[in-house]
Design a protein around this motif. Sequence first.
Motif, PDB file in Angstrom:
ATOM      1  N   ALA A  18       0.834  -1.208   0.000  1.00 36.62           N
ATOM      2  CA  ALA A  18       0.000   0.000   0.000  1.00 36.62           C
ATOM      3  C   ALA A  18       0.867   1.257   0.000  1.00 36.62           C
ATOM      4  O   ALA A  18       0.607   2.216  -0.740  1.00 36.62           O
ATOM      5  N   LEU A  19       1.924   1.266   0.812  1.00 39.18           N
ATOM      6  CA  LEU A  19       2.807   2.425   0.860  1.00 39.18           C
ATOM      7  C   LEU A  19       3.582   2.577  -0.449  1.00 39.18           C
ATOM      8  O   LEU A  19       3.843   3.697  -0.908  1.00 39.18           O
ATOM      9  N   ALA A  20       3.930   1.455  -1.076  1.00 36.41           N
ATOM     10  CA  ALA A  20       4.606   1.522  -2.374  1.00 36.41           C
ATOM     11  C   ALA A  20       3.711   2.164  -3.421  1.00 36.41           C
ATOM     12  O   ALA A  20       4.185   2.913  -4.284  1.00 36.41           O
ATOM     13  N   HIS A  21       2.407   1.906  -3.359  1.00 33.22           N
ATOM     14  CA  HIS A  21       1.484   2.520  -4.311  1.00 33.22           C
ATOM     15  C   HIS A  21       1.347   4.021  -4.068  1.00 33.22           C
ATOM     16  O   HIS A  21       1.014   4.761  -4.996  1.00 33.22           O
ATOM     17  N   ALA A  22       1.610   4.468  -2.839  1.00 36.21           N
ATOM     18  CA  ALA A  22       1.593   5.907  -2.568  1.00 36.21           C
ATOM     19  C   ALA A  22       2.791   6.611  -3.195  1.00 36.21           C
ATOM     20  O   ALA A  22       2.791   7.849  -3.320  1.00 36.21           O
ATOM     21  N   LEU A  23       3.812   5.832  -3.589  1.00 33.31           N
ATOM     22  CA  LEU A  23       5.010   6.396  -4.206  1.00 33.31           C
ATOM     23  C   LEU A  23       5.092   6.121  -5.698  1.00 33.31           C
ATOM     24  O   LEU A  23       6.029   6.574  -6.357  1.00 33.31           O
ATOM     25  N   GLN A  24       4.150   5.353  -6.226  1.00 31.56           N
ATOM     26  CA  GLN A  24       4.227   4.891  -7.610  1.00 31.56           C
ATOM     27  C   GLN A  24       4.261   6.070  -8.585  1.00 31.56           C
ATOM     28  O   GLN A  24       3.361   6.918  -8.593  1.00 31.56           O
ATOM     29  N   GLU A  25       5.336   6.144  -9.389  1.00 39.07           N
ATOM     30  CA  GLU A  25       5.486   7.170 -10.426  1.00 39.07           C
ATOM     31  C   GLU A  25       5.292   8.578  -9.884  1.00 39.07           C
ATOM     32  O   GLU A  25       4.689   9.443 -10.530  1.00 39.07           O
ATOM     33  N   ASN A  26       5.831   8.822  -8.675  1.00 34.43           N
ATOM     34  CA  ASN A  26       5.690  10.130  -8.040  1.00 34.43           C
ATOM     35  C   ASN A  26       6.992  10.456  -7.313  1.00 34.43           C
ATOM     36  O   ASN A  26       7.155  10.155  -6.130  1.00 34.43           O
ATOM     37  N   ALA A  27       7.926  11.080  -8.032  1.00 35.85           N
ATOM     38  CA  ALA A  27       9.240  11.384  -7.453  1.00 35.85           C
ATOM     39  C   ALA A  27       9.128  12.360  -6.288  1.00 35.85           C
ATOM     40  O   ALA A  27       9.913  12.284  -5.330  1.00 35.85           O
ATOM     41  N   THR A  28       8.156  13.261  -6.346  1.00 36.71           N
ATOM     42  CA  THR A  28       8.003  14.238  -5.265  1.00 36.71           C
ATOM     43  C   THR A  28       7.707  13.558  -3.937  1.00 36.71           C
ATOM     44  O   THR A  28       8.316  13.876  -2.901  1.00 36.71           O
ATOM     45  N   GLN A  29       6.793  12.602  -3.935  1.00 41.80           N
ATOM     46  CA  GLN A  29       6.439  11.921  -2.689  1.00 41.80           C
ATOM     47  C   GLN A  29       7.548  10.991  -2.213  1.00 41.80           C
ATOM     48  O   GLN A  29       7.691  10.762  -1.005  1.00 41.80           O
TER      49      GLN A  29
END
Length: 972
Positions: A443-454
């Motif tokens: 779930a936490l990995a999906h919060a970072l998926q393709e989002n360098a800012t996060q």
Amino acid sequence: MNFLRGVMGGQSAGPQHTEAETIQKLCDRVASSTLLDDRRNAVRALKSLSKKYRLEVGIQAMEHLIHVLQTDRADSEIIGYALDTLYNIISNDEEEEVEENSTRQSEDLGSQFTEIFIKQQENVTLLLSLLEEFDFHVRWPGVKLLTSLLKQLGPQVQQIILVSPMGVSRLMDLLADSREVIRNDGVLLLQALTRSNGAIQKIVAFENAFERLLDIITEEGNSDGGIVVEDCLILLQNLLKNNNSNQNFFKEGSYIQRMKPWFEVGDENSGWSAQKVTNLHLMLQLVRVLVSPTNPPGATSSCQKAMFQCGLLQQLCTILMATGVPADILTETINTVSEVIRGCQVNQDYFASVNAPSNPPRPAIVVLLMSMVNERQPFVLRCAVLYCFQCFLYKNQKGQGEIVSTLLPSTIDATGNSVSAGQLLCGGLFSTDSLSNWCAAVALAHALQENATQKEQLLRVQLATSIGNPPVSLLQQCTNILSQGDKINRRGSKIQTRVGLLMLLCTWLSNCPIAVTHFLHNSANVPFLTGQIAENLGEEEQLVQGLCALLLGISIYFNDNSLESYMKEKLKQLIEKRIGKENFIEKLGFISKHELYSRASQKPQPNFPSPEYMIFDHEFTKLVKELEGVITKAIYKSSEEDKKEEEVKKTLEQHDSIVTHYKNMIREQDLQLDELKQQISTLKCQNEQLQTAVTQQVSQIQQHKDQYNLLKVQLGKDNQHQASYNDGAQMNGIQPEEIGRLREEIEELKSNQELLQSQLAEKDSLIENLKSIQTSPGANEQSSVTASDRDSEQIAELKQELATLKSELNSQSLEITKLQTEKQELLQKTEAFVKSVPVPGESEAGIAAKTTDVEGRLSALLQETKELKNEIKALSEERTAIKEQLDSSNSTIAILQNERNKLEVDITDSKKEQDDLLVLLADQDQKIFSLKNKLKELGHPVEEEDELESGDQDDEDEENEDDSKDQGHIQL
């Protein structure tokens, strides 16, 4: 037929000889009887025997029964018996009473008899025509027989119906039958007809099937309905699943809006019958068919928006937060909501705003995550919640930022009254339940998926592990747990926790050089990874080794060489010394070769039979596929190739910067040109408007002039009438001088006439005197002769003179008559004019009144003429001003035209300079191309320009990042 005879002969136990003879006799009666009653009784008898002696009746009677259907259509009773008999022969639905020694060959009787029946396609066409009969005894058995044929040999029968004229349309009429048993069996027939046949599905849909089926579901009570609702829902699924045309037709027909009442269920614990659960389950599946991730993206997106606009998503969220909902319905509802919001920003935003009916209210996402990390919840429910969270974050950078922000120090609730989504994820990440660890990591990995800012924001998260110890970063805590391995006792799979953490770290570090630097800054991480990869472990540990190799490869590929001790070249040397490049690549390949890898890569939904199978995430399989090749290439590159690649990168960056500079310059010039063009077009429009206004004013001035001239003419006529009134000198166009002259001529002619008359009288008196002298006595004869001669001469002269005078008199008389006629006409004209214009002799009051009236009209006309003159003068002044303004605009346009010419000259010069630069850049590109070719000849792959651009973008993001934000703690 021969096969069936063999089956019949091979049966060890068959009917009695007398019964076989009976069937034969009945068939003969059907074939040969001339009376309809005899044939009807024989068919009725065959029907009664067809269940027990199915094979024998089928072999001997099928042809006769088909012949009855063809010839005896006028009698509905015999047709009904024949159809029932054929149904008993073909159908396998009835439980047959067979002896224990009967073989399995009888089980295929239905398909064999079906094959015989449809061998002649006219038989199916005949059956379709019989379905048009309204008689219940014909239509109902016909429906059952055709349904049985479709169940036995569906594709063959479907093809026959498809090519039959109006075949599908006849079957659609069954849904409109007022008799429920026929209507319900018609639904079952259409189920079998539409199964796995897209062409028939489209025809049925365009025959208004959606409208009729939805009406039936509404009439039956929606989810509270019975088995009929279930049958209709199954038919709807047949029509919509994997059929994009029908899905689009369903959406365009506004049928999605009619699905909302299906989900209006109460919050009470009662009322969930088994049938209602089944119906609602099928209804949820039908919604998922419309928004499935496997559908075309455009179709799915339009259906998602329609579901939000009609309130269907809101209704599903109400069920999601309701109490007393059965577990399987709740699980399917979560899965349905997941796919309704997946990739749709509007729906995702709405879902983020949904609150659970608790005190205090909590976001639905938090409540669902509490269920996901709770090991006491059912496994399928936890999988559904994970899928819902993944769909909420899919292509939703706003949602990703909201989740990560709940972990940042500035947003944590200091009171501790509420639990955030980030805290729940961290709690699950570090719990002793391996399944919770895996779910939270994914779930936490999906919060970072393709989002360098996060990914960079998450580096700021600090954790207080124990009292008195300094806080550690979330990244460091993940590596600490990973390094502990099996030292911590956990419930569940041994490798599940480590696999989840490794997937999280790989997702976090990919495409984020800053995160790689933070990871390498801990000196214990690289030795741990190399130690894990270098060991020879069992098959279960091979997956962990492969993931460690992937993480180490990411640390090399996305390394910006900011740490001198862990530069790319040193890490590759370390791999070569401790592991070996071939061994490293082999361990890396263990990931994609795992048996569960391909299963996870098929569908986004985490659908696992048991927790042990929960190893890979769908999005992570995409990452592995993307990085495996580039990491392999990066490992085999030498230091010189890396240096050359860096030089190429710098050259390309310079090239890109120059091109970007000139692109910006050209873009600015284009913008200036566009602005000038817009100004010119605006001035042209204003000029046209002014010219139009001038033209209109000129036309108005001309109109005023015409009006003025007309009034002037009218005023002149009025003045003329007034002068004739005042002077009495003109009458109907005749001047007074002419009248006086005519009167003088009349008087002169009268005087001439009187003179002539007096002369005539004198002559007459003279003639009378002469006559008297001639006749007087006593005159002498000589004197008489002399006097007579003289008198005769005088008389001749007098006669001649008299004739002349008479002629003159006649001409004078004619002239006098003519003048009298003219005088009479003049008098008549004068009288007519006197009637209209007062003449001397009228009363002075009347004359004064008429004079006043004429003077008033004259003064009004003069005043109006004066006003018109003033208006003409004002318009002339306004026209002069407009002309001056127009001259000014023309001068402005001329100035702008000169500026535009100058700009065009400047642009021409700029383009020449750009061409020169492009020539230089082409030379540079040629050099770069030759360098790339040399690199390729040396066996080192060269990265494409897109990859370099993505890396450059990451560098720019790193430079713009604010590293001065406060650090805090998360109290778990």
